[in-house]
Design an enzyme around this catalytic site. Structure first.
Site, PDB file in Angstrom:
ATOM      1  N   TYR A  47     -15.438   1.366  11.497  1.00  0.00           N
ATOM      2  CA  TYR A  47     -14.100   0.944  11.082  1.00  0.00           C
ATOM      3  C   TYR A  47     -13.353   0.365  12.286  1.00  0.00           C
ATOM      4  O   TYR A  47     -12.735  -0.704  12.193  1.00  0.00           O
ATOM      5  CB  TYR A  47     -13.351   2.148  10.493  1.00  0.00           C
ATOM      6  CG  TYR A  47     -11.856   1.965  10.398  1.00  0.00           C
ATOM      7  CD1 TYR A  47     -11.293   1.142   9.428  1.00  0.00           C
ATOM      8  CD2 TYR A  47     -11.000   2.606  11.305  1.00  0.00           C
ATOM      9  CE1 TYR A  47      -9.903   0.971   9.356  1.00  0.00           C
ATOM     10  CE2 TYR A  47      -9.629   2.442  11.232  1.00  0.00           C
ATOM     11  CZ  TYR A  47      -9.088   1.623  10.266  1.00  0.00           C
ATOM     12  OH  TYR A  47      -7.724   1.451  10.201  1.00  0.00           O
TER      13      TYR A  47
HETATM   14  N1  LIG Z   1      -5.725   6.765   7.216  1.00  0.00           N
HETATM   15  C1  LIG Z   1      -5.174   6.778   8.408  1.00  0.00           C
HETATM   16  O1  LIG Z   1      -4.905   7.846   8.997  1.00  0.00           O
HETATM   17  C2  LIG Z   1      -4.851   5.463   9.089  1.00  0.00           C
HETATM   18  C3  LIG Z   1      -4.377   5.473  10.399  1.00  0.00           C
HETATM   19  C4  LIG Z   1      -3.992   4.252  10.984  1.00  0.00           C
HETATM   20  C5  LIG Z   1      -4.130   3.071  10.277  1.00  0.00           C
HETATM   21  N2  LIG Z   1      -4.612   3.081   9.003  1.00  0.00           N
HETATM   22  C6  LIG Z   1      -4.715   1.813   8.281  1.00  0.00           C
HETATM   23  O2  LIG Z   1      -3.812   1.815   7.194  1.00  0.00           O
HETATM   24  C7  LIG Z   1      -4.419   1.132   6.094  1.00  0.00           C
HETATM   25  C8  LIG Z   1      -3.710   1.490   4.800  1.00  0.00           C
HETATM   26  O3  LIG Z   1      -3.872   2.859   4.569  1.00  0.00           O
HETATM   27  P1  LIG Z   1      -3.539   3.487   3.133  1.00  0.00           P
HETATM   28  O4  LIG Z   1      -3.819   4.930   3.233  1.00  0.00           O
HETATM   29  O5  LIG Z   1      -2.228   2.970   2.693  1.00  0.00           O
HETATM   30  O6  LIG Z   1      -4.693   2.773   2.249  1.00  0.00           O
HETATM   31  P2  LIG Z   1      -5.072   3.074   0.732  1.00  0.00           P
HETATM   32  O7  LIG Z   1      -4.070   3.949   0.087  1.00  0.00           O
HETATM   33  O8  LIG Z   1      -6.514   3.489   0.706  1.00  0.00           O
HETATM   34  O9  LIG Z   1      -4.943   1.625   0.058  1.00  0.00           O
HETATM   35  C9  LIG Z   1      -5.897   0.648   0.282  1.00  0.00           C
HETATM   36  C10 LIG Z   1      -5.411  -0.666  -0.278  1.00  0.00           C
HETATM   37  O10 LIG Z   1      -6.397  -1.662   0.026  1.00  0.00           O
HETATM   38  C11 LIG Z   1      -6.640  -2.399  -1.160  1.00  0.00           C
HETATM   39  N3  LIG Z   1      -8.012  -2.898  -1.195  1.00  0.00           N
HETATM   40  C12 LIG Z   1      -9.159  -2.199  -0.991  1.00  0.00           C
HETATM   41  N4  LIG Z   1     -10.225  -3.009  -1.170  1.00  0.00           N
HETATM   42  C13 LIG Z   1      -9.731  -4.234  -1.498  1.00  0.00           C
HETATM   43  C14 LIG Z   1     -10.331  -5.483  -1.842  1.00  0.00           C
HETATM   44  N5  LIG Z   1     -11.664  -5.660  -1.876  1.00  0.00           N
HETATM   45  N6  LIG Z   1      -9.525  -6.536  -2.118  1.00  0.00           N
HETATM   46  C15 LIG Z   1      -8.170  -6.379  -2.106  1.00  0.00           C
HETATM   47  N7  LIG Z   1      -7.541  -5.227  -1.815  1.00  0.00           N
HETATM   48  C16 LIG Z   1      -8.324  -4.164  -1.516  1.00  0.00           C
HETATM   49  C17 LIG Z   1      -6.381  -1.441  -2.309  1.00  0.00           C
HETATM   50  O11 LIG Z   1      -6.056  -2.207  -3.453  1.00  0.00           O
HETATM   51  P3  LIG Z   1      -6.654  -1.981  -4.947  1.00  0.00           P
HETATM   52  O12 LIG Z   1      -5.499  -1.521  -5.775  1.00  0.00           O
HETATM   53  O13 LIG Z   1      -7.120  -3.340  -5.319  1.00  0.00           O
HETATM   54  O14 LIG Z   1      -7.759  -0.963  -4.850  1.00  0.00           O
HETATM   55  C18 LIG Z   1      -5.182  -0.684  -1.783  1.00  0.00           C
HETATM   56  O15 LIG Z   1      -3.983  -1.366  -2.064  1.00  0.00           O
HETATM   57  C19 LIG Z   1      -5.877   1.601   6.199  1.00  0.00           C
HETATM   58  O16 LIG Z   1      -6.730   0.723   5.498  1.00  0.00           O
HETATM   59  C20 LIG Z   1      -6.109   1.585   7.689  1.00  0.00           C
HETATM   60  O17 LIG Z   1      -6.573   0.314   8.124  1.00  0.00           O
HETATM   61  C21 LIG Z   1      -4.973   4.246   8.391  1.00  0.00           C
END
Ligand SMILES: NC(=O)c1ccc[n+]([C@@H]2O[C@H](COP(=O)([O-])OP(=O)(O)OC[C@H]3O[C@@H](n4cnc5c(N)ncnc54)[C@H](OP(=O)(O)O)[C@@H]3O)[C@@H](O)[C@H]2O)c1
Length: 213
Positions: free
Chosen positions: A128
């Site tokens: 990742y």
């Molecule tokens: N988890 C952590 O602790 C952490 C820490 C730092 C940064 N981050 C970053 O923050 C980001 C957002 O986190 P979150 O928890 O808000 O994510 P999340 O709730 O898992 O949401 C993921 C989003 O990505 C979209 N997505 C996934 N696959 C896709 C595709 N093929 N085409 C279009 N859209 C797609 C999903 O849309 P659909 O409705 O289409 O599924 C959803 O809106 C992470 O991805 C990561 O890079 C995370």
């Protein structure tokens, strides 16, 4: 402003859309879900899959979008296609459409590979991290977009505090709402254009912290 949020159904994306609507922006949110996510006249939805070709992504974007947020992610399931290639295609599509402003939700130390070994949480997420690294690298070095890259540490489902620390050399936890508020604040803070900063919950009011970027 007319704002595209790629990943509007996500944990950060949902809070971000709410804040942008509260700030009276017009929001286009993307999700592959069929149901409309927000019942608001200023909200429209786009069924966008970023594993599609760059040309088909580009065709789905309106010409008059003022800014793009990328807050999507594969959750570790398809990092190459979503977190790397998918992200870069949205940058290319935005650029080809003449959209200038692009705000990326990245992750702490994505561009500081020397920090990866000393942070055990990161070595567990190596693939990742490699994807986020090269996506951010593309945005900084290969695009002509007016970018801002926001790099929080771990996201936590707890109440927002309204307070963060920016540009710290250490990683830390973030209430999801505070990350969304920070992303929303960056939109009109021109001092953040061309900048990359990391953040975690801390001592400064978000708007005040943003002025130091
Ligand atoms: N988890 C952590 O602790 C952490 C820490 C730092 C940064 N981050 C970053 O923050 C980001 C957002 O986190 P979150 O928890 O808000 O994510 P999340 O709730 O898992 O949401 C993921 C989003 O990505 C979209 N997505 C996934 N696959 C896709 C595709 N093929 N085409 C279009 N859209 C797609 C999903 O849309 P659909 O409705 O289409 O599924 C959803 O809106 C992470 O991805 C990561 O890079 C995370």
């Amino acid at each position: 402003m007319k704002i595209l949020v790629v990943g509007a159904s996500g944990r950060v994306g949902g809070d971000l859309v709410k804040q942008l609507l509260a700030d009276e922006h017009q929001v286009i949110g993307t999700t592959r879900q069929k149901e409309k996510l927000f019942d608001n006249d200023s909200y429209t939805q786009l069924d966008l899959d970023i594993t599609a070709s760059k040309d088909s992504i580009e065709k789905q974007l309106d010409q008059d979008i003022d800014a793009v947020y990328f807050v999507a992610g594969s959750g570790g399931k398809n990092v190459l296609e979503v977190d790397l290639h998918g992200a870069v295609k949205t940058m290319q599509a935005a650029q080809d459409k003449g959209i200038k402003r692009y705000i990326m939700l990245s992750t702490v130390f994505s561009l500081q590979t020397d920090k990866w070994e000393e942070n055990p949480g990161i070595s567990d997420l190596k693939e990742y991290y490699i994807c986020k690294h090269y996506a951010d690298h593309w945005l900084v070095n290969n695009s002509t977009l007016d970018y801002t890259i926001v790099q929080p540490g771990a996201l936590k489902e707890r109440a927002g505090t309204g307070k963060i620390t920016i540009d710290d050399t250490s990683s830390g936890e973030n209430a999801i709402e505070d990350v969304a508020t920070t992303l929303a604040a960056v939109l009109t803070a021109d001092n953040t254009i061309g900048k990359v900063f990391n953040m975690h919950n801390g001592d400064s009011d978000i708007n005040e912290a943003i002025t130091t970027v």
